[in-house]
Motif scaffolding. Structure first.
Motif, mmCIF file in Angstrom:
data_model
loop_
_atom_site.group_PDB
_atom_site.id
_atom_site.type_symbol
_atom_site.label_atom_id
_atom_site.label_comp_id
_atom_site.label_asym_id
_atom_site.label_seq_id
_atom_site.Cartn_x
_atom_site.Cartn_y
_atom_site.Cartn_z
ATOM 1 N N LYS A 228 36.600 58.711 36.183
ATOM 2 C CA LYS A 228 35.489 58.111 37.225
ATOM 3 C C LYS A 228 36.098 57.909 38.585
ATOM 4 O O LYS A 228 37.169 57.478 38.735
ATOM 5 N N THR A 229 35.318 58.231 39.591
ATOM 6 C CA THR A 229 35.745 58.237 40.981
ATOM 7 C C THR A 229 35.413 56.728 41.277
ATOM 8 O O THR A 229 34.646 56.227 40.779
ATOM 9 N N GLN A 231 34.521 53.858 43.983
ATOM 10 C CA GLN A 231 33.887 53.355 45.224
ATOM 11 C C GLN A 231 34.704 52.257 45.803
ATOM 12 O O GLN A 231 35.095 51.139 45.396
ATOM 13 N N TYR A 248 39.071 63.559 42.133
ATOM 14 C CA TYR A 248 38.607 62.144 41.512
ATOM 15 C C TYR A 248 38.434 61.223 42.888
ATOM 16 O O TYR A 248 38.505 60.009 42.600
ATOM 17 N N ARG A 250 36.305 60.069 46.154
ATOM 18 C CA ARG A 250 34.900 60.166 46.794
ATOM 19 C C ARG A 250 34.931 60.284 48.340
ATOM 20 O O ARG A 250 33.966 60.732 48.812
ATOM 21 N N TYR A 251 36.237 60.342 48.843
ATOM 22 C CA TYR A 251 36.574 60.306 50.393
ATOM 23 C C TYR A 251 37.569 61.505 50.690
ATOM 24 O O TYR A 251 38.460 61.789 49.948
ATOM 25 N N ILE A 261 32.692 60.041 53.299
ATOM 26 C CA ILE A 261 32.299 60.402 52.063
ATOM 27 C C ILE A 261 32.165 61.824 51.818
ATOM 28 O O ILE A 261 31.843 62.746 52.728
ATOM 29 N N LYS A 262 32.889 62.500 50.627
ATOM 30 C CA LYS A 262 32.783 64.022 50.456
ATOM 31 C C LYS A 262 31.389 64.402 50.162
ATOM 32 O O LYS A 262 30.571 63.708 49.558
ATOM 33 N N ARG A 265 25.339 63.611 52.536
ATOM 34 C CA ARG A 265 24.562 62.666 52.024
ATOM 35 C C ARG A 265 22.916 63.097 52.346
ATOM 36 O O ARG A 265 22.477 63.381 53.133
ATOM 37 N N ASN A 333 27.697 54.392 51.767
ATOM 38 C CA ASN A 333 28.697 54.525 50.787
ATOM 39 C C ASN A 333 28.386 55.387 49.515
ATOM 40 O O ASN A 333 28.951 54.804 48.609
ATOM 41 N N CYS A 334 27.470 55.971 49.733
ATOM 42 C CA CYS A 334 26.671 56.543 48.335
ATOM 43 C C CYS A 334 26.300 57.975 48.812
ATOM 44 O O CYS A 334 25.635 58.012 49.891
ATOM 45 N N THR A 335 26.268 58.751 47.829
ATOM 46 C CA THR A 335 26.041 60.123 47.899
ATOM 47 C C THR A 335 24.649 60.618 46.904
ATOM 48 O O THR A 335 24.130 61.672 46.909
#
Length: 336
Positions: A228-229, A231, A248, A250-251, A261-262, A265, A333-335
């Motif tokens: 899991k990636t 946060q 793995y 997220r950034y 963030i990759k 969004r 901080n969420c995609t």
């Protein structure tokens, strides 16, 4: 033994016309919502809810608000059983999934098997996530007997030295022992569930053990291994826990020298239509990223869940999100 087809058939038994119809109402509302047109959930209710069994934890994980004592121990509590049952009774005609997890360690609520069993008997799929430090042989038996469908166990290291760098205060031996207890009772009680998922949060501190954890997994009794990636907070200038494994992370670092963030969004978030969180105090929240309960839709001690879900506060939050998700720090901080 992991039996995917048997688990699939069991999952299908939870479905009903009302649940499927409710799901498509949510999808229709989600796909048609725009800042210009507004939105309407009509009479639809969430497809899933996350219920917080307990808001405290025995570990001190560095990226967890609970672990870092943002929530003081003196304020720690567990969800009220009667309030929880009232919630399930209201939502069971349309609710498909209850996730027993939010901020604290779920198994520190000793009555969690009863909570799970109540949802299971209402024909609702159930899952939870745990650090397994309180997963004793007796608790494992009760969890299997409760009808729990999925159990996620965090095992973020193949050795104690690596494991404890993130799961501060935890014992790898206890986590693996807990998995073994559940696997044993599944066999003894001839139960296909819960599916035991060993979860490995990929960090700079443990990425070197990704191959080794596969060997640990094969001996553990777990059914599935997931990488899991993570946060991370304050990631813009880099972070000591940020993995070097691009797959793995997220950034990613961009031309401005900052981490972002990759990916792109999205302007809409399915979570805001499909689910909600109910914390130990009864607050109805937008999602699990609202860790400080900053955007409550209402409280089920005072109103029905439906009244909270369809409240002006809920509609206003969704509308503002559609207009500009970046105005909410938790959404930056969420995609999803």
């Amino acid at each position: 033994m992991y039996k995917p087809f048997q688990l699939f058939i069991k999952t299908c038994t939870y479905l009903s016309y009302n649940k499927i119809s409710n799901y498509f109402k949510l999808r229709r509302s989600f796909l048609s919502a725009t800042p210009a047109s507004g939105l309407s959930l009509n009479d639809a209710l969430p497809f899933f809810v996350s219920v917080e069994p307990a808001d405290f934890c025995q570990l001190r994980c560095p990226e967890c608000p609970v672990g870092q004592a943002v929530h003081k121990k003196k304020d720690s509590t567990v969800i009220n059983n009667l309030l929880y049952k009232k919630l399930i009774d209201e939502l069971k005609p349309t609710l498909a999934h209850v996730i027993f997890y939010f901020q604290g360690e779920p198994l520190l609520n000793k009555e969690i098997p009863e909570l799970i069993g109540y949802a299971h008997n209402a024909k609702i799929y159930t899952s939870t996530s745990t650090n397994a430090q309180a997963l004793t042989d007796n608790m494992a038996k009760k969890l299997v007997e409760s009808g729990l469908d999925k159990l996620i166990v965090s095992v973020d290291g193949a050795t104690q030295d690596t494991y404890q760098q993130y799961r501060v205060g935890g014992k790898l031996e206890k986590a693996l022992q807990g998995i073994g207890y559940v696997a044993k009772w599944k066999k003894e009680l001839k139960s296909a569930t819960p599916l035991i998922e060993m979860q490995f949060l990929v960090l700079k501190t443990n990425e070197h053990q990704m191959q080794e954890i596969k060997k640990v997994f094969k001996k553990s009794g777990a059914d599935k291994l997931t990488f899991k990636t993570a946060q991370l907070y304050d990631f813009e200038n880099g972070h000591e826990l940020l993995t070097t494994k691009a797959k793995y992370a997220r950034y990613e670092k961009r031309e401005d020298g900052k981490y972002h963030i990759k990916g792109k969004r999205r302007k809409r978030c399915w979570r805001l239509w499909s689910g909600a969180v109910v914390n130990v105090k009864g607050d109805v929240l937008p999602c699990c990223f609202d860790k400080d309960s900053s955007y409550p839709y209402g409280n089920i001690n005072e109103k029905t869940f439906a009244e909270c879900w369809h409240s002006n506060e809920a509609a206003g939050f969704r509308q503002k999100f559609l207009e500009n998700r970046s105005q909410f720090e938790m959404c930056r901080n969420c995609t999803s």
